[in-house]
Motif scaffolding. Structure first.
Motif, PDB file in Angstrom:
ATOM      1  N   LEU A  49       0.052  77.768  82.526  1.00 56.29           N
ATOM      2  CA  LEU A  49       0.065  77.328  81.133  1.00 56.29           C
ATOM      3  C   LEU A  49      -1.188  77.796  80.394  1.00 56.29           C
ATOM      4  O   LEU A  49      -1.138  78.121  79.211  1.00 56.29           O
ATOM      5  CB  LEU A  49       0.188  75.804  81.070  1.00 56.29           C
ATOM      6  CG  LEU A  49       1.570  75.244  81.434  1.00 56.29           C
ATOM      7  CD1 LEU A  49       1.537  73.723  81.484  1.00 56.29           C
ATOM      8  CD2 LEU A  49       2.624  75.705  80.435  1.00 56.29           C
ATOM      9  N   LYS A  50      -2.313  77.836  81.105  1.00 53.02           N
ATOM     10  CA  LYS A  50      -3.550  78.339  80.488  1.00 53.02           C
ATOM     11  C   LYS A  50      -3.400  79.818  80.129  1.00 53.02           C
ATOM     12  O   LYS A  50      -3.840  80.260  79.054  1.00 53.02           O
ATOM     13  CB  LYS A  50      -4.728  78.137  81.436  1.00 53.02           C
ATOM     14  CG  LYS A  50      -5.161  76.690  81.601  1.00 53.02           C
ATOM     15  CD  LYS A  50      -6.271  76.570  82.629  1.00 53.02           C
ATOM     16  CE  LYS A  50      -6.635  75.109  82.869  1.00 53.02           C
ATOM     17  NZ  LYS A  50      -7.664  74.957  83.938  1.00 53.02           N
ATOM     18  N   LEU A  51      -2.779  80.580  81.031  1.00 48.95           N
ATOM     19  CA  LEU A  51      -2.558  82.005  80.757  1.00 48.95           C
ATOM     20  C   LEU A  51      -1.610  82.186  79.578  1.00 48.95           C
ATOM     21  O   LEU A  51      -1.802  83.059  78.731  1.00 48.95           O
ATOM     22  CB  LEU A  51      -1.977  82.690  81.999  1.00 48.95           C
ATOM     23  CG  LEU A  51      -2.918  82.845  83.194  1.00 48.95           C
ATOM     24  CD1 LEU A  51      -2.162  83.418  84.388  1.00 48.95           C
ATOM     25  CD2 LEU A  51      -4.099  83.754  82.842  1.00 48.95           C
ATOM     26  N   THR A  52      -0.578  81.342  79.534  1.00 45.53           N
ATOM     27  CA  THR A  52       0.364  81.406  78.423  1.00 45.53           C
ATOM     28  C   THR A  52      -0.320  81.075  77.112  1.00 45.53           C
ATOM     29  O   THR A  52      -0.077  81.711  76.082  1.00 45.53           O
ATOM     30  CB  THR A  52       1.524  80.417  78.659  1.00 45.53           C
ATOM     31  OG1 THR A  52       2.157  80.742  79.901  1.00 45.53           O
ATOM     32  CG2 THR A  52       2.549  80.502  77.543  1.00 45.53           C
ATOM     33  N   LEU A  53      -1.196  80.093  77.141  1.00 43.42           N
ATOM     34  CA  LEU A  53      -1.944  79.720  75.936  1.00 43.42           C
ATOM     35  C   LEU A  53      -2.786  80.890  75.450  1.00 43.42           C
ATOM     36  O   LEU A  53      -2.852  81.175  74.248  1.00 43.42           O
ATOM     37  CB  LEU A  53      -2.844  78.514  76.228  1.00 43.42           C
ATOM     38  CG  LEU A  53      -3.697  78.005  75.064  1.00 43.42           C
ATOM     39  CD1 LEU A  53      -2.814  77.575  73.898  1.00 43.42           C
ATOM     40  CD2 LEU A  53      -4.577  76.845  75.518  1.00 43.42           C
ATOM     41  N   GLY A  54      -3.420  81.603  76.382  1.00 47.01           N
ATOM     42  CA  GLY A  54      -4.224  82.771  76.002  1.00 47.01           C
ATOM     43  C   GLY A  54      -3.384  83.837  75.336  1.00 47.01           C
ATOM     44  O   GLY A  54      -3.801  84.444  74.339  1.00 47.01           O
ATOM     45  N   SER A  55      -2.187  84.068  75.879  1.00 46.58           N
ATOM     46  CA  SER A  55      -1.294  85.066  75.285  1.00 46.58           C
ATOM     47  C   SER A  55      -0.829  84.644  73.893  1.00 46.58           C
ATOM     48  O   SER A  55      -0.714  85.469  72.982  1.00 46.58           O
ATOM     49  CB  SER A  55      -0.071  85.283  76.192  1.00 46.58           C
ATOM     50  OG  SER A  55      -0.459  85.829  77.427  1.00 46.58           O
TER      51      SER A  55
END
Length: 220
Positions: A49-55
């Motif tokens: 979810l953190k990676l998705t937030l960055g994207s």
């Protein structure tokens, strides 16, 4: 997510952590591995979810820059708010969005499993997962023999482990637990194969289970 569905997902996760000889594991071992697996699943979901937030932040930044640098906004007075502009959806952006959707769906599923497995009033999930594991432990030779029998000459040791574990869970439910309608067990096994295994796995799993159901005279 229904409790039994969560149980099958959790059992698949449990089986992935076990070594070849399941008979050496106790009920307490199953429970401990499930707790650790859920913790790993939750941590992984959080990272995804953190990676998705960055994207998402990257895409928002791109859209804001595109809007600000559009001809209709470059000609506006300094300090004036930008006007919304049309933007073509490029292949690159579609790919990014598809990737984020996939990650988000898996993360949400992982968190749902974790929630079902850890909430006190949802102990049914862990209990049913442990029940599947215990029944497979007691009947592993018979269950693997069923898989071997209907695998069209393939040595069971050469089958994809994920496929074997999905089949083990389903056949355990079909033959030794029999608390869930046959069609539900088979359909959910196929869905697990589509979600977690190879491109051909769902049809392979479906074919094996169809033969198991037919040869054992299962109905419902």
């Amino acid at each position: 997510m229904q409790a039994r569905h969560a149980s099958r997902e959790l059992t698949l996760l449990l089986f992935s952590q076990l070594e070849k000889d399941i008979t050496k594991y106790s009920h307490a071992d199953f429970e401990n591995i499930m707790v650790k697996s859920v913790r790993i699943l939750s941590d992984s979901a959080s990272e995804d979810l953190k990676l998705t937030l960055g994207s998402l932040i990257d895409i928002k930044s791109y859209l804001e820059d595109y809007e600000a640098e559009h001809d209709s906004n470059l000609s506006r007075p300094i300090g004036a708010a930008n006007k919304p502009v049309q933007i073509p959806m490029t292949d690159e952006m579609i790919t990014k969005v598809d990737t984020m959707l996939d990650v988000a769906e898996k993360a949400i599923l992982a968190l749902e499993i974790a929630e079902f497995a850890t909430l006190e009033n949802q102990s049914e999930v862990q209990n049913y997962s442990a029940k599947i594991a215990e029944e497979y432990k007691s009947h592993n030779k018979e269950i693997d023999a069923q898989i071997q029998k209907y695998s069209n000459g393939w040595d069971i040791s050469r089958l994809v482990k994920m496929d074997k574990d999905i089949l083990r869970i389903a056949i355990t439910e079909l033959l030794y637990i029999q608390e869930t309608p046959v069609k539900v067990v088979a359909d959910e096994a196929v869905e697990l194969a589509k979600k977690y295994s190879t491109e051909d796995s769902s049809s392979f799993v479906n074919g094996i289970l169809a033969k198991v159901i037919l040869e054992n005279g299962l109905k419902g």
